[in-house]
Scaffold this active site. Structure first.
Site, PDB file in Angstrom:
ATOM      1  CB  SER A 131     -44.522  -4.721  70.586  1.00 25.78           C
ATOM      2  OG  SER A 131     -44.282  -5.347  69.420  1.00 25.78           O
ATOM      3  CE1 TYR A 144     -39.135  -5.132  71.543  1.00 24.86           C
ATOM      4  CE2 TYR A 144     -40.801  -6.314  70.423  1.00 24.86           C
ATOM      5  CZ  TYR A 144     -40.194  -5.105  71.007  1.00 24.86           C
ATOM      6  OH  TYR A 144     -40.903  -3.839  70.941  1.00 24.86           O
TER       7      TYR A 144
END
Length: 229
Positions: A131, A144
């Site tokens: 990501s 995250y």
């Protein structure tokens, strides 16, 4: 015929990738968190086989895999599955940290460890769909982003360790992509979701295919993909 084991094939980027590989005749092994989800995914891809293993419980993956028939050949292991829960460091509970670290980092590490012997035999490839948060953390993304920064470290170390066995390792860093996860993120952020503003999952699938199909004299190590607008 190449054999690909994919996590997160039920939706979003994983589903787009599995569909592309299925359409060109490659063999799919799709991993699901439970038997019910495995049946749902198998129905989407006739002829594909499934494995059941819950990435949120990395310590049980070895036991779960030992009770199932593993493929004798794996040409690529593609980690797409992930979870996200936003929140400030001051507010995030240990449970939310543990879940994201388990699914996004420790689970992929353990699944890779279990499958490395087969990947070494085929001189296969491991692809981590990371990501943009794996490169830079923003407010409310700490847990995250930490899991995804760790995933990059895992990929970098694995690449060095497995070079002698001919196993290639790639990290793909998509920006915001039009997936159910992105819709959930927008809900957590309190924003309206407009899928057309983000990367199409098919575009990320194309990037992953580029890494998988690259001739053996080279490998893509790190590749970022960002929205065109």
């Amino acid at each position: 015929m190449a054999v690909h084991l994919i996590t997160g094939a039920g939706s979003g980027i994983g589903a787009a990738l599995a569909r592309r590989l299925h359409d060109r005749g490659d063999e799919l092994v799709l991993m699901a968190r439970d038997a019910g989800r495995a049946r749902e995914i198998a129905a989407q891809f006739p002829g594909a086989s499934t494995l059941v293993g819950d990435l949120s419980q990395p310590g049980r993956l070895s036991w779960a895999l030992s009770k199932q028939h593993l493929p004798g050949r794996i040409d690529s292991l593609v980690h797409v599955a992930g979870v996200v829960d936003l929140g400030r460091v001051a507010d995030l509970s240990p449970a939310l940290w543990e879940q994201q670290l388990a699914v996004n980092l420790i689970g992929p590490a353990e699944l890779t460890r279990q499958l490395l012997p087969v990947l070494r035999v085929s001189r296969g490839q491991v692809v981590f769909v990371n990501s943009g948060a794996g490169l830079r953390a923003h407010a409310e993304w700490s847990a995250y982003a930490a899991s995804k920064h760790g995933l990059k470290a895992l990929a970098d170390a694995l690449r060095d360790e497995e070079a002698e066995h001919g196993v290639r390792v790639s990290s793909i860093f998509p920006g915001r992509t039009a997936t159910p996860m992105q819709e959930r993120v927008h809900h957590q952020e309190g924003n309206e979701y407009h899928a057309e503003r983000f990367i199409d999952p098919e575009s990320v699938a194309t990037t992953i295919l580029t890494a998988l199909d690259l001739p053996r004299d080279a490998q893509i190590t790190d590749l970022s993909v960002r929205p065109g607008v």
